[in-house]
Structures are given as structure tokens and as C-alpha cells.
Scaffold this active site. Structure first.
Site, mmCIF file in Angstrom:
data_model
loop_
_atom_site.group_PDB
_atom_site.id
_atom_site.type_symbol
_atom_site.label_atom_id
_atom_site.label_comp_id
_atom_site.label_asym_id
_atom_site.label_seq_id
_atom_site.Cartn_x
_atom_site.Cartn_y
_atom_site.Cartn_z
ATOM 1 N N CYS A 50 -3.497 7.365 -6.066
ATOM 2 C CA CYS A 50 -2.501 8.285 -6.628
ATOM 3 C C CYS A 50 -2.896 8.719 -8.046
ATOM 4 O O CYS A 50 -2.981 7.877 -8.944
ATOM 5 C CB CYS A 50 -1.144 7.581 -6.648
ATOM 6 S SG CYS A 50 0.118 8.384 -7.637
ATOM 7 N N CYS A 66 -0.321 7.774 -10.685
ATOM 8 C CA CYS A 66 -0.345 6.330 -10.947
ATOM 9 C C CYS A 66 -1.502 5.977 -11.882
ATOM 10 O O CYS A 66 -1.339 5.190 -12.813
ATOM 11 C CB CYS A 66 -0.480 5.556 -9.638
ATOM 12 S SG CYS A 66 0.862 5.853 -8.459
#
Length: 102
Positions: A25, A28
Site C-alpha cells: 500500500c 501505508c
């Protein structure tokens, strides 16, 4: 195993920040240094735990994590705040401080 994580979190005293993330991600990955800074800032005052959602899916489902990154603050085992998505370090720090003061 997942049940053990939930039970441990419920027994945790004090303030805990939990982040659910994924290595794939981009949001993230962008949050990793922010979380590291917050972890250093609150060392000894609040615990910070990070869980890869791909390795902790059942745990994430139990906590009703719908997107990543998700940040959840617990105080004495009870959820007191939650947000998802890229989040400013200042907001995380302020919410942790509020939980510590309440």
C-alpha cells in the site's frame, strides 16, 4: 492466534495506538516514517503496534478495519478513537495526548 491478539489488547492498560497497514500500500508506506516519529515521541507513555493486514486478516476483521492504513487508539482495552487513510503526525500525537490526559 488472532483471538490471543484481541485478548492481549483488551488486557493492555494505558494508551495504545494500533496501525493496520500493508506492505504493498503506497499510503501505508508513506505513513511509516510518521508512525516511527509518533512511536519515538510517545516512547514510555503509549505503546504503538503495527499489524500487516495480510498477515493479520482475522484480527483486522474482528476490529472492523475496512481500509488501510487504519489507526485505532485504545485506552485500557477500549477503543477511544479511529481514523483511516494518510494522517498527519500532529493529529495522531494530539489524539494520543488526549487519551493520555482523559
Amino acid at each position: 492466534m488472532e483471538t490471543d491478539k484481541i485478548k492481549a489488547l483488551e488486557k493492555e492498560t494505558g494508551v495504545v495506538l494500533v496501525e493496520f497497514y500493508a506492505t504493498w500500500c503506497p499510503h501505508c508506506r508513506k505513513m511509516m516514517p510518521v508512525v516511527d516519529d509518533v512511536k519515538a515521541l510517545f516512547e514510555g507513555r503509549a505503546a504503538v503496534y503495527q499489524f500487516d493486514i495480510d498477515l493479520n486478516g482475522e484480527f483486522a476483521d474482528t476490529l472492523e478495519v475496512k481500509s488501510i492504513p487504519t489507526f485505532i487508539i485504545f485506552k485500557n482495552g477500549e477503543e477511544v478513537w479511529r481514523t483511516a487513510g494518510e494522517t498527519e503526525a500532529d493529529l495522531l500525537a494530539r489524539k494520543l495526548e488526549e487519551a493520555l490526559q482523559s
